[in-house]
Design a protein around this motif. Structure first.
Motif, PDB file in Angstrom:
ATOM      1  N   LEU A 183      29.630  44.899  33.119  1.00 15.89           N
ATOM      2  CA  LEU A 183      31.062  44.653  33.288  1.00 15.89           C
ATOM      3  C   LEU A 183      31.309  43.522  34.273  1.00 15.89           C
ATOM      4  N   PHE A 184      30.601  43.537  35.390  1.00 14.25           N
ATOM      5  CA  PHE A 184      30.744  42.471  36.388  1.00 14.25           C
ATOM      6  C   PHE A 184      30.444  41.119  35.764  1.00 14.25           C
ATOM      7  N   LEU A 185      29.354  41.038  35.011  1.00 21.53           N
ATOM      8  CA  LEU A 185      28.950  39.777  34.411  1.00 21.53           C
ATOM      9  C   LEU A 185      29.953  39.316  33.355  1.00 21.53           C
ATOM     10  N   SER A 186      30.476  40.244  32.566  1.00 26.28           N
ATOM     11  CA  SER A 186      31.463  39.888  31.551  1.00 26.28           C
ATOM     12  C   SER A 186      32.714  39.303  32.192  1.00 26.28           C
ATOM     13  N   GLU A 187      33.151  39.895  33.290  1.00 30.35           N
ATOM     14  CA  GLU A 187      34.313  39.369  34.012  1.00 30.35           C
ATOM     15  C   GLU A 187      34.004  38.011  34.622  1.00 30.35           C
ATOM     16  N   PHE A 188      32.787  37.842  35.085  1.00 28.94           N
ATOM     17  CA  PHE A 188      32.366  36.572  35.677  1.00 28.94           C
ATOM     18  C   PHE A 188      32.421  35.453  34.644  1.00 28.94           C
ATOM     19  N   PHE A 189      31.970  35.722  33.424  1.00 31.42           N
ATOM     20  CA  PHE A 189      31.984  34.707  32.375  1.00 31.42           C
ATOM     21  C   PHE A 189      33.395  34.391  31.878  1.00 31.42           C
ATOM     22  N   LYS A 190      34.342  35.238  32.193  1.00 32.97           N
ATOM     23  CA  LYS A 190      35.740  34.948  31.857  1.00 32.97           C
ATOM     24  C   LYS A 190      36.334  33.920  32.817  1.00 32.97           C
ATOM     25  N   GLY A 191      35.578  33.610  33.866  1.00 33.58           N
ATOM     26  CA  GLY A 191      36.058  32.639  34.852  1.00 33.58           C
ATOM     27  C   GLY A 191      36.653  33.267  36.091  1.00 33.58           C
ATOM     28  N   ASN A 192      36.594  34.591  36.195  1.00 37.74           N
ATOM     29  CA  ASN A 192      37.159  35.274  37.352  1.00 37.74           C
ATOM     30  C   ASN A 192      36.315  35.062  38.598  1.00 37.74           C
ATOM     31  N   ILE A 193      36.959  35.011  39.741  1.00 41.88           N
ATOM     32  CA  ILE A 193      36.229  34.924  41.000  1.00 41.88           C
ATOM     33  C   ILE A 193      35.544  36.276  41.252  1.00 41.88           C
ATOM     34  N   ILE A 194      34.475  36.272  42.053  1.00 37.53           N
ATOM     35  CA  ILE A 194      33.699  37.491  42.212  1.00 37.53           C
ATOM     36  C   ILE A 194      34.479  38.618  42.885  1.00 37.53           C
ATOM     37  N   ALA A 195      35.455  38.286  43.725  1.00 37.53           N
ATOM     38  CA  ALA A 195      36.270  39.338  44.337  1.00 37.53           C
ATOM     39  C   ALA A 195      36.981  40.144  43.257  1.00 37.53           C
ATOM     40  N   ASP A 196      37.462  39.453  42.210  1.00 34.04           N
ATOM     41  CA  ASP A 196      38.141  40.137  41.109  1.00 34.04           C
ATOM     42  C   ASP A 196      37.142  40.848  40.189  1.00 34.04           C
ATOM     43  N   CYS A 197      35.962  40.259  40.030  1.00 36.54           N
ATOM     44  CA  CYS A 197      34.922  40.927  39.233  1.00 36.54           C
ATOM     45  C   CYS A 197      34.536  42.248  39.886  1.00 36.54           C
ATOM     46  N   TYR A 198      34.424  42.228  41.190  1.00 35.16           N
ATOM     47  CA  TYR A 198      34.091  43.435  41.944  1.00 35.16           C
ATOM     48  C   TYR A 198      35.180  44.494  41.783  1.00 35.16           C
ATOM     49  N   LYS A 199      36.440  44.058  41.876  1.00 33.77           N
ATOM     50  CA  LYS A 199      37.545  44.999  41.717  1.00 33.77           C
ATOM     51  C   LYS A 199      37.534  45.638  40.335  1.00 33.77           C
ATOM     52  N   ALA A 200      37.126  44.857  39.345  1.00 28.90           N
ATOM     53  CA  ALA A 200      37.078  45.390  37.981  1.00 28.90           C
ATOM     54  C   ALA A 200      36.074  46.529  37.866  1.00 28.90           C
ATOM     55  N   THR A 201      34.962  46.430  38.595  1.00 29.49           N
ATOM     56  CA  THR A 201      33.936  47.471  38.494  1.00 29.49           C
ATOM     57  C   THR A 201      34.245  48.687  39.351  1.00 29.49           C
ATOM     58  N   THR A 202      35.198  48.558  40.255  1.00 27.43           N
ATOM     59  CA  THR A 202      35.556  49.688  41.122  1.00 27.43           C
ATOM     60  C   THR A 202      36.982  50.168  40.864  1.00 27.43           C
ATOM     61  N   GLY A 203      37.592  49.677  39.808  1.00 32.83           N
ATOM     62  CA  GLY A 203      39.022  49.884  39.621  1.00 32.83           C
ATOM     63  C   GLY A 203      39.468  51.104  38.855  1.00 32.83           C
TER      64      GLY A 203
END
Length: 287
Positions: A196-216
């Motif tokens: 999930l983190f990697l998928s969000e990362f490839f969408k262009g999201n900054i890592i702070a938002d990628c992290y939030k996605a995995t803990t959200g």
């Protein structure tokens, strides 16, 4: 993460595995995959490593293959080193041009002065060797997939280790990689969490938002968010949760298997270290 199952006996293994011997019969070859979406320039590269994890090695490789498909779909060249094919010299050679390094396997106390750190491959790789011999491409992203201690908690933990110890373990694992080219470190002990983190990362999201996605999704809560001790431009995040029900934990010490049932306690299973604004742009700028 919604409906996620935390990997416990698969890869979260107790520290101090110095007498460990491989018993798996699975033997995978390194693979080189190129996506049809390759850039006109050389594509980004990823090195994926699965150390032997006793009877769960096959499952760990299957999970890593799922992650590999995410890389391939996003035009990343993938090199795999699985199980018995985890030769340190070959991994070092492939990693010199890698913008992604992913490790799934035993955690250990192969760090500096017996601290958390190192890699459990065909041979034990100490943090000292990583600092002296290993190199990643500038601004690389390091991902730890269900590695004991990588996000804080370990299968050997029978009670809450406390946020201070969790942060120290994450720091011990992350800092050496920053010294050899990496700019970001992410560790997740939940099945599908790294995906999930990697998928969000490839969408262009900054890592702070990628992290939030995995803990959200309410399963884990942020326990720690402060400037990183070794580089205040980076933040270190650690999230924890209370395990539910009685857990069965399988661990290995010196090759000996132990199965224990333990009552719920707080665990630390997702961690991030890096500049909160770090994104895929920081990797592509190196092409």
């Amino acid at each position: 993460m919604k409906n996620q199952i935390k990997t416990v006996s698969i890869i979260l293994i107790v520290f101090a595995l110095f007498g460990f011997k491989s018993i798996s019969k699975t033997d995978s070859l390194a693979e080189f995959n190129y996506s049809a979406k390759d850039n006109l320039n050389a594509p980004l590269e990823a090195v994926l490593v699965v150390g032997n994890t006793e009877e769960s090695t096959k499952s760990a490789m299957s999970q890593m293959d799922t992650l590999a498909n995410i890389f391939i779909k996003n035009g990343v060249k993938v090199t795999k080193f699985y199980d018995k094919n985890t030769d340190w010299e070959a991994i070092k050679a492939a990693s010199k041009t890698a913008s992604f390094f992913v490790y799934a396997g035993h955690g250990s106390t192969l760090g500096l002065n017996g601290a958390t750190g190192g890699l459990c491959l065909n041979e034990f790789i100490y943090t000292k060797q990583i600092l002296e011999e290993f190199q990643l491409k500038k601004n690389a992203l390091v991902l730890f997939k269900s590695v004991c201690g990588g996000a804080g908690s370990s299968a050997s933990d029978l009670k809450d280790i406390g946020i201070k110890e969790a942060v120290q373990r994450v720091t011990d694992y992350a800092q050496p990689f920053f010294s050899v080219g990496a700019s970001c470190y992410y560790a997740d002990n939940f099945g599908g969490g790294v995906d999930l983190f990697l998928s969000e990362f490839f969408k262009g999201n900054i890592i702070a938002d990628c992290y939030k996605a995995t803990t959200g999704y309410g399963i884990v809560n942020s326990e720690y968010n402060k400037p990183f001790t070794f580089d205040t431009k980076k933040q270190i995040y650690v999230s924890g949760h209370i395990s539910s029900g009685i857990s069965t934990v399988t661990s290995y010490v010196n090759g000996r298997k132990t199965v224990k049932k333990i009552l719920p306690f707080k665990e630390y299973d997702i961690a991030l270290v890096g500049n909160p604004n770090y994104s895929i742009k920081d990797l592509k700028s190196n092409l």
